[in-house]
Design a protein around this motif. Structure first.
Motif, PDB file in Angstrom:
ATOM      1  N   PHE A 249       0.754  -1.036  -0.154  1.00  0.00           N
ATOM      2  CA  PHE A 249      -0.103  -0.036  -0.020  1.00  0.00           C
ATOM      3  C   PHE A 249       0.830   1.339   0.124  1.00  0.00           C
ATOM      4  O   PHE A 249       0.487   2.396   0.085  1.00  0.00           O
ATOM      5  CB  PHE A 249      -1.094   0.001   1.072  1.00  0.00           C
ATOM      6  N   LYS A 250       2.108   1.136  -0.305  1.00  0.00           N
ATOM      7  CA  LYS A 250       3.128   2.232  -0.233  1.00  0.00           C
ATOM      8  C   LYS A 250       3.080   3.135   0.854  1.00  0.00           C
ATOM      9  O   LYS A 250       2.830   4.345   0.782  1.00  0.00           O
ATOM     10  CB  LYS A 250       2.867   3.188  -1.599  1.00  0.00           C
ATOM     11  N   VAL A 251       2.909   2.542   2.033  1.00  0.00           N
ATOM     12  CA  VAL A 251       2.848   3.346   3.320  1.00  0.00           C
ATOM     13  C   VAL A 251       4.257   3.551   3.724  1.00  0.00           C
ATOM     14  O   VAL A 251       4.956   2.450   4.149  1.00  0.00           O
ATOM     15  CB  VAL A 251       2.198   2.656   4.478  1.00  0.00           C
ATOM     16  N   ARG A 252       4.755   4.808   3.945  1.00  0.00           N
ATOM     17  CA  ARG A 252       6.064   5.112   4.307  1.00  0.00           C
ATOM     18  C   ARG A 252       5.967   5.101   5.818  1.00  0.00           C
ATOM     19  O   ARG A 252       5.877   6.119   6.520  1.00  0.00           O
ATOM     20  CB  ARG A 252       6.693   6.517   3.793  1.00  0.00           C
ATOM     21  N   ILE A 253       6.280   3.801   6.266  1.00  0.00           N
ATOM     22  CA  ILE A 253       6.292   3.504   7.863  1.00  0.00           C
ATOM     23  C   ILE A 253       7.849   3.075   8.153  1.00  0.00           C
ATOM     24  O   ILE A 253       8.193   2.009   7.440  1.00  0.00           O
ATOM     25  CB  ILE A 253       5.174   3.010   8.338  1.00  0.00           C
ATOM     26  N   ASN A 254       8.467   3.441   8.901  1.00  0.00           N
ATOM     27  CA  ASN A 254       9.867   2.951   9.276  1.00  0.00           C
ATOM     28  C   ASN A 254       9.942   1.976  10.256  1.00  0.00           C
ATOM     29  O   ASN A 254      10.178   2.363  11.542  1.00  0.00           O
ATOM     30  CB  ASN A 254      10.745   4.169   9.620  1.00  0.00           C
ATOM     31  N   ILE A 255       9.435   0.748  10.151  1.00  0.00           N
ATOM     32  CA  ILE A 255       9.235  -0.338  10.999  1.00  0.00           C
ATOM     33  C   ILE A 255      10.347  -0.611  11.755  1.00  0.00           C
ATOM     34  O   ILE A 255      10.470  -0.839  13.234  1.00  0.00           O
ATOM     35  CB  ILE A 255       8.724  -1.584  10.454  1.00  0.00           C
ATOM     36  N   LEU A 256      11.693  -0.603  11.063  1.00  0.00           N
ATOM     37  CA  LEU A 256      12.936  -0.897  11.844  1.00  0.00           C
ATOM     38  C   LEU A 256      13.155  -0.082  13.072  1.00  0.00           C
ATOM     39  O   LEU A 256      13.694  -0.295  13.934  1.00  0.00           O
ATOM     40  CB  LEU A 256      13.888  -0.980  11.001  1.00  0.00           C
ATOM     41  N   LEU A 257      12.813   1.574  12.842  1.00  0.00           N
ATOM     42  CA  LEU A 257      13.271   2.260  13.525  1.00  0.00           C
ATOM     43  C   LEU A 257      12.258   2.396  14.867  1.00  0.00           C
ATOM     44  O   LEU A 257      12.571   2.271  16.125  1.00  0.00           O
ATOM     45  CB  LEU A 257      12.797   3.838  12.985  1.00  0.00           C
ATOM     46  N   TYR A 258      10.942   1.836  14.695  1.00  0.00           N
ATOM     47  CA  TYR A 258      10.080   1.856  15.882  1.00  0.00           C
ATOM     48  C   TYR A 258      10.406   0.532  16.537  1.00  0.00           C
ATOM     49  O   TYR A 258      10.477   0.535  17.731  1.00  0.00           O
ATOM     50  CB  TYR A 258       8.640   1.456  15.338  1.00  0.00           C
ATOM     51  N   ILE A 259      10.907  -0.526  15.959  1.00  0.00           N
ATOM     52  CA  ILE A 259      11.422  -1.738  16.507  1.00  0.00           C
ATOM     53  C   ILE A 259      12.455  -1.565  17.408  1.00  0.00           C
ATOM     54  O   ILE A 259      12.580  -2.032  18.598  1.00  0.00           O
ATOM     55  CB  ILE A 259      11.595  -2.905  15.593  1.00  0.00           C
ATOM     56  N   THR A 260      13.380  -0.839  17.042  1.00  0.00           N
ATOM     57  CA  THR A 260      14.687  -0.324  17.631  1.00  0.00           C
ATOM     58  C   THR A 260      14.347   0.483  18.920  1.00  0.00           C
ATOM     59  O   THR A 260      14.822   0.172  20.032  1.00  0.00           O
ATOM     60  CB  THR A 260      15.683   0.375  16.794  1.00  0.00           C
ATOM     61  N   ILE A 261      13.526   1.316  18.878  1.00  0.00           N
ATOM     62  CA  ILE A 261      13.127   2.327  20.038  1.00  0.00           C
ATOM     63  C   ILE A 261      12.228   1.575  21.123  1.00  0.00           C
ATOM     64  O   ILE A 261      12.451   1.315  22.049  1.00  0.00           O
ATOM     65  CB  ILE A 261      12.058   3.437  19.425  1.00  0.00           C
ATOM     66  N   PHE A 262      11.351   0.583  20.462  1.00  0.00           N
ATOM     67  CA  PHE A 262      10.672  -0.565  21.440  1.00  0.00           C
ATOM     68  C   PHE A 262      11.618  -1.343  21.928  1.00  0.00           C
ATOM     69  O   PHE A 262      11.400  -1.597  23.286  1.00  0.00           O
ATOM     70  CB  PHE A 262       9.794  -1.128  20.629  1.00  0.00           C
ATOM     71  N   SER A 263      12.799  -1.760  21.433  1.00  0.00           N
ATOM     72  CA  SER A 263      13.780  -2.824  22.003  1.00  0.00           C
ATOM     73  C   SER A 263      14.499  -2.044  23.053  1.00  0.00           C
ATOM     74  O   SER A 263      14.726  -2.722  24.202  1.00  0.00           O
ATOM     75  CB  SER A 263      14.738  -3.310  20.956  1.00  0.00           C
ATOM     76  N   VAL A 264      14.969  -0.824  23.026  1.00  0.00           N
ATOM     77  CA  VAL A 264      15.612  -0.010  23.855  1.00  0.00           C
ATOM     78  C   VAL A 264      14.653   0.031  25.122  1.00  0.00           C
ATOM     79  O   VAL A 264      14.915  -0.104  26.304  1.00  0.00           O
ATOM     80  CB  VAL A 264      16.162   1.259  23.587  1.00  0.00           C
ATOM     81  N   ALA A 265      13.371   0.635  24.935  1.00  0.00           N
ATOM     82  CA  ALA A 265      12.534   0.674  25.987  1.00  0.00           C
ATOM     83  C   ALA A 265      12.221  -0.421  26.903  1.00  0.00           C
ATOM     84  O   ALA A 265      12.421  -0.636  28.232  1.00  0.00           O
ATOM     85  CB  ALA A 265      11.202   1.022  25.564  1.00  0.00           C
ATOM     86  N   VAL A 266      12.185  -1.698  26.134  1.00  0.00           N
ATOM     87  CA  VAL A 266      12.085  -3.076  26.962  1.00  0.00           C
ATOM     88  C   VAL A 266      13.255  -3.449  27.681  1.00  0.00           C
ATOM     89  O   VAL A 266      13.124  -3.544  28.889  1.00  0.00           O
ATOM     90  CB  VAL A 266      11.804  -4.209  25.671  1.00  0.00           C
ATOM     91  N   THR A 267      14.505  -3.202  27.025  1.00  0.00           N
ATOM     92  CA  THR A 267      15.587  -3.583  27.884  1.00  0.00           C
ATOM     93  C   THR A 267      15.949  -2.478  28.912  1.00  0.00           C
ATOM     94  O   THR A 267      16.748  -2.778  29.890  1.00  0.00           O
ATOM     95  CB  THR A 267      16.881  -3.473  26.789  1.00  0.00           C
ATOM     96  N   LEU A 268      15.181  -1.459  29.050  1.00  0.00           N
ATOM     97  CA  LEU A 268      15.351  -0.581  30.100  1.00  0.00           C
ATOM     98  C   LEU A 268      14.799  -1.195  31.402  1.00  0.00           C
ATOM     99  O   LEU A 268      15.233  -0.951  32.796  1.00  0.00           O
ATOM    100  CB  LEU A 268      14.862   0.891  29.932  1.00  0.00           C
ATOM    101  N   PHE A 269      13.773  -1.626  31.269  1.00  0.00           N
ATOM    102  CA  PHE A 269      13.038  -2.651  32.464  1.00  0.00           C
ATOM    103  C   PHE A 269      13.280  -4.251  32.511  1.00  0.00           C
ATOM    104  O   PHE A 269      13.194  -4.649  33.645  1.00  0.00           O
ATOM    105  CB  PHE A 269      11.604  -2.331  32.271  1.00  0.00           C
ATOM    106  N   PHE A 270      13.462  -4.771  31.504  1.00  0.00           N
ATOM    107  CA  PHE A 270      13.730  -6.064  31.658  1.00  0.00           C
ATOM    108  C   PHE A 270      15.102  -6.690  31.090  1.00  0.00           C
ATOM    109  O   PHE A 270      15.671  -5.957  30.690  1.00  0.00           O
ATOM    110  CB  PHE A 270      12.646  -6.880  30.551  1.00  0.00           C
ATOM    111  N   GLU A 271      15.355  -7.942  31.795  1.00  0.00           N
ATOM    112  CA  GLU A 271      16.799  -8.389  31.197  1.00  0.00           C
ATOM    113  C   GLU A 271      16.894  -8.492  29.753  1.00  0.00           C
ATOM    114  O   GLU A 271      15.675  -8.776  29.207  1.00  0.00           O
ATOM    115  CB  GLU A 271      16.747  -9.713  32.016  1.00  0.00           C
TER     116      GLU A 271
END
Ligand code: SF4
Ligand code: SF4
Length: 212
Positions: free
Chosen positions: A108-130
């Motif tokens: 659908f030619k949606v310009r969404i940067n999935i990798l960037l969001y995943i990266t931000i989410f991974s850092v957020a998760v790692t701040l709280f979880f092992e």
């Protein structure tokens, strides 16, 4: 730290900083989709060298480093992964969701940067979880590499005969990739290993090697 391990650690830091630099450069240029060939290269490498991408190239793994260092200095303990995530279906479900999101965004030619969001989410998760919560249960790239690295020729291995069962390697492994055998010796689960060599750095009897 042994001389050989120290050299490897230094090399790994250089590699991680280089790939993080490339990643940030692509973000600023608005061309993060160009990271996909890098990841595809990581998948190809994993067929022979195990999850080299995770330990040496992945920007998420590199961003986790300062968090680990600061928490280690301050003695902050993070939460254990919730038990429900032990079910492999969740891990594979996340991978399927990511692939579906990628396909739909292209269709659908949606310009969404999935990798960037995943990266931000991974850092957020790692701040709280092992860290293992991300590597072992959530990361869709890790799940894909977990599959592609199964036939790999080279991997990090413990020479079980020489292992003294001290358990130091297990304590530092960020991916819960080391299991205890009935004999109490340790064993590395090849496709869970990030090839970060942290276990090799701490093993007092030098029985951990990267080999066929
Ligand atoms: S087994 Fe060793 S090399 Fe593999 S992820 Fe754990 S610490 Fe890193
Ligand atoms: S650190 Fe070395 S000796 Fe200790 S359990 Fe791990 S492999 Fe065995």
């Amino acid at each position: 730290m042994k001389k050989k391990s120290a050299k490897k650690t230094a090399l790994r830091i250089v590699s991680q900083i280089f790939f993080l630099g490339v990643f940030i450069f692509l973000i600023f240029k608005g061309r993060l989709q160009l990271w996909m060939p890098v990841f595809a290269g990581g998948v190809l490498l994993s067929l022979v060298f195990s999850r080299f991408y995770c330990g040496w190239m992945c920007p998420m793994g590199t961003l986790f480093r300062p968090i680990r260092w600061i928490y280690g200095k301050l003695g902050i303990k993070r939460l254990k992964p919730p038990a429900v995530f032990n079910k492999p279906v969740i891990r594979y479900g996340i991978l399927i969701l990511m692939i579906a999101a990628l396909v739909l965004s292209l269709k659908f030619k949606v310009r969404i940067n999935i990798l960037l969001y995943i990266t931000i989410f991974s850092v957020a998760v790692t701040l709280f979880f092992e860290e293992t919560f991300w590597h072992h249960h959530l990361c869709p790239y890790g799940t894909l590499l977990n599959l592609s690295s199964r036939p790999s020729v080279l991997s990090v291995k413990i020479d079980e005969e020489g292992c003294t069962s001290c358990g130091l390697c297990q304590k530092v492994c960020p991916a819960s990739a080391i299991e205890t055998l009935e004999s109490k010796k340790r064993h590395i689960i090849k496709n869970e290993c990030l090839t970060c060599f942290k276990c090799q750095e701490v093993c007092p009897v030098d029985v951990i090697h990267y080999r066929t």
